[in-house]
Design an enzyme around this catalytic site. Structure first.
Site, mmCIF file in Angstrom:
data_model
loop_
_atom_site.group_PDB
_atom_site.id
_atom_site.type_symbol
_atom_site.label_atom_id
_atom_site.label_comp_id
_atom_site.label_asym_id
_atom_site.label_seq_id
_atom_site.Cartn_x
_atom_site.Cartn_y
_atom_site.Cartn_z
ATOM 1 N N ASP A 82 0.841 -1.209 0.000
ATOM 2 C CA ASP A 82 0.000 0.000 0.000
ATOM 3 C C ASP A 82 0.870 1.250 0.000
ATOM 4 O OD1 ASP A 82 -2.314 1.484 0.040
ATOM 5 O OD2 ASP A 82 -2.636 1.274 2.191
ATOM 6 N N GLY A 83 0.318 2.310 -0.562
ATOM 7 C CA GLY A 83 0.982 3.622 -0.503
ATOM 8 C C GLY A 83 1.604 4.081 -1.815
ATOM 9 N N ARG A 127 0.272 7.670 -2.666
ATOM 10 C CA ARG A 127 0.848 8.729 -1.820
ATOM 11 C C ARG A 127 2.318 8.971 -2.159
ATOM 12 N NH1 ARG A 127 -1.017 5.970 3.376
ATOM 13 N NH2 ARG A 127 -1.715 4.458 1.830
ATOM 14 N N TRP A 128 3.032 7.885 -2.503
ATOM 15 C CA TRP A 128 4.448 8.002 -2.870
ATOM 16 C C TRP A 128 4.579 8.872 -4.129
ATOM 17 C CZ3 TRP A 128 7.805 6.860 -6.861
ATOM 18 C CH2 TRP A 128 9.166 6.742 -6.523
ATOM 19 N N HIS A 175 2.792 3.179 -8.845
ATOM 20 C CA HIS A 175 2.642 1.752 -9.174
ATOM 21 C C HIS A 175 3.879 1.256 -9.938
ATOM 22 C CE1 HIS A 175 -1.341 2.041 -7.661
ATOM 23 N NE2 HIS A 175 -1.863 2.671 -8.688
ATOM 24 N N THR A 229 -10.667 -6.949 -5.392
ATOM 25 C CA THR A 229 -11.989 -6.844 -6.027
ATOM 26 C C THR A 229 -12.427 -5.377 -6.023
ATOM 27 O OG1 THR A 229 -12.495 -8.996 -5.073
ATOM 28 C CG2 THR A 229 -14.344 -7.754 -5.915
ATOM 29 N N GLU A 230 -12.164 -4.694 -4.906
ATOM 30 C CA GLU A 230 -12.587 -3.298 -4.754
ATOM 31 C C GLU A 230 -11.796 -2.356 -5.671
ATOM 32 O OE1 GLU A 230 -11.904 -5.373 -2.136
ATOM 33 O OE2 GLU A 230 -13.983 -5.668 -1.474
ATOM 34 N N TRP A 247 -11.366 -2.564 -8.691
ATOM 35 C CA TRP A 247 -12.068 -2.353 -9.969
ATOM 36 C C TRP A 247 -12.841 -1.043 -9.961
ATOM 37 C CZ3 TRP A 247 -10.328 -4.972 -13.826
ATOM 38 C CH2 TRP A 247 -9.956 -6.320 -13.688
ATOM 39 N N LEU A 268 10.922 -20.371 -4.341
ATOM 40 C CA LEU A 268 9.786 -19.599 -3.832
ATOM 41 C C LEU A 268 8.554 -19.742 -4.725
ATOM 42 C CD1 LEU A 268 8.825 -17.244 -1.852
ATOM 43 C CD2 LEU A 268 9.477 -15.706 -3.704
ATOM 44 N N ARG A 277 1.762 -5.012 6.242
ATOM 45 C CA ARG A 277 1.097 -3.958 5.479
ATOM 46 C C ARG A 277 1.952 -2.697 5.522
ATOM 47 N NH1 ARG A 277 -5.023 -2.395 4.510
ATOM 48 N NH2 ARG A 277 -4.642 -0.684 3.099
HETATM 49 C C1 FPP Z 1 -1.766 0.120 -3.395
HETATM 50 O O1 FPP Z 1 -1.354 1.467 -3.378
HETATM 51 C C2 FPP Z 1 -1.248 -0.619 -4.532
HETATM 52 C C3 FPP Z 1 -1.984 -1.228 -5.505
HETATM 53 C C4 FPP Z 1 -3.449 -1.202 -5.523
HETATM 54 C C5 FPP Z 1 -1.366 -1.922 -6.639
HETATM 55 C C6 FPP Z 1 -0.139 -2.737 -6.378
HETATM 56 C C7 FPP Z 1 0.590 -2.919 -7.630
HETATM 57 C C8 FPP Z 1 1.936 -2.900 -7.791
HETATM 58 C C9 FPP Z 1 2.876 -2.776 -6.666
HETATM 59 C C10 FPP Z 1 2.547 -2.978 -9.123
HETATM 60 C C11 FPP Z 1 2.425 -4.243 -9.919
HETATM 61 C C12 FPP Z 1 2.490 -5.505 -9.194
HETATM 62 C C13 FPP Z 1 3.160 -6.616 -9.562
HETATM 63 C C14 FPP Z 1 2.896 -7.865 -8.819
HETATM 64 C C15 FPP Z 1 4.154 -6.664 -10.656
HETATM 65 P P1 FPP Z 1 -2.446 2.601 -3.471
HETATM 66 O O2 FPP Z 1 -2.640 2.935 -4.906
HETATM 67 O O3 FPP Z 1 -3.679 2.186 -2.762
HETATM 68 O O4 FPP Z 1 -1.751 3.788 -2.710
HETATM 69 P P2 FPP Z 1 -2.446 4.947 -1.843
HETATM 70 O O5 FPP Z 1 -3.135 4.277 -0.688
HETATM 71 O O6 FPP Z 1 -1.296 5.795 -1.411
HETATM 72 O O7 FPP Z 1 -3.403 5.676 -2.752
#
Ligand code: FPP
Length: 248
Positions: free
Chosen positions: A22-23, A26-27, A39, A68-69, A71, A133, A190
């Protein structure tokens, strides 16, 4: 500073670690960029953590890549995430092979775009004989969806006379989950300072240790994984028993 890796008890490495990445958004915001930039940089964290988990002998690593959310996010962000997955598979497969990593998925794959499914299946097939793994990507996954699906399938098998209601127990139920055959995660991590489980592996984390870190996912690296496992190894896991019973 000495790496947490050297402080780990090699005999007590968790078999299964699950991560809520997560994050990213924000990053990106912190860097004055669009969410997708977060991402994209999150993929580097995935690479580092997969490598680190393999190096210390974790058997299963489950990453919550798309819920799921998710989407419900704006269409351009969803499309960018799907594109990113396709690219990540294209770019990372060789390295996964080199690192003896297997790939599998949990979630409602029928909802994923055809292109993503094809890429995933190709990669899963290519890596299927690897013995290191097991990287499990949770895609279009939510725990409530998984549990409802299990209940539907149990009901159907019951109607067809394959099982009887009195046969339903923890063990049988688990055979109907996407994670059948995979041990429950001993540790769930998390990132980004949020203290939520967000519909991830609700059944499976009944006795998992939880580790929360302020780090945003794109800043998370294998050293952070080692730190989380070091923290895990210094906890007492009692599974409902007393401390005295544990030493008996
Ligand atoms: C949450 O951050 C992250 C996601 C919903 C997507 C995770 C995807 C990746 C790390 C990239 C691709 C993955 C693989 C397996 C190659 P957020 O968007 O909810 O961040 P926020 O809470 O700061 O808005």
């Amino acid at each position: 500073m000495e790496s947490f890796r050297n402080k780990l008890d090699k005999n007590r490495i968790p078999k299964h670690v699950a991560i809520i990445m997560d994050g990213n958004g924000r990053w990106a915001e912190k860097h004055g960029k669009a969410r997708v930039f977060g991402h994209e940089n999150g993929v580097e964290s995935v690479r580092s953590v997969v490598e680190g988990a393999g190096e210390i002998g974790v058997k299963h690593l489950t990453l919550y890549a798309f819920s799921t959310e998710n989407w419900l996010r704006p269409k351009p962000e969803v499309e960018a995430l799907m594109e990113l997955l396709v690219h990540a598979i294209d770019n990372e497969t060789e390295l996964l092979m080199k690192n003896n990593v297997r790939l599998s998925t949990i979630g409602d794959l029928s909802k994923m775009p055809v292109k993503v499914k094809e890429k995933l299946n190709g990669c899963i097939n290519f890596l299927k004989d690897n013995t290191g793994l097991n990287l499990i990507l949770a895609l279009s996954y939510s725990s409530k969806w998984e549990i409802i699906k299990a209940v539907q399938n149990i009901s159907q098998d019951s109607i067809e006379g394959k099982i009887k209601p009195e046969m339903i127990n923890d063990k049988l139920f688990e055979e109907y989950l996407n994670t059948a055959e995979i041990p429950d995660p001993e540790l769930m991590i998390r990132t980004s300072g949020e203290f939520r489980i967000s519909n991830f592996l609700l059944w499976q984390i009944a006795y998992s240790e939880l580790f929360f870190t302020e780090k945003l996912w794109p800043d998370f690296r294998k050293e952070d994984l080692f730190e989380a496992i070091f923290d895990f190894q210094n906890r007492e896991r009692r599974f409902g028993k007393t401390r005295e019973q544990l030493t008996m």
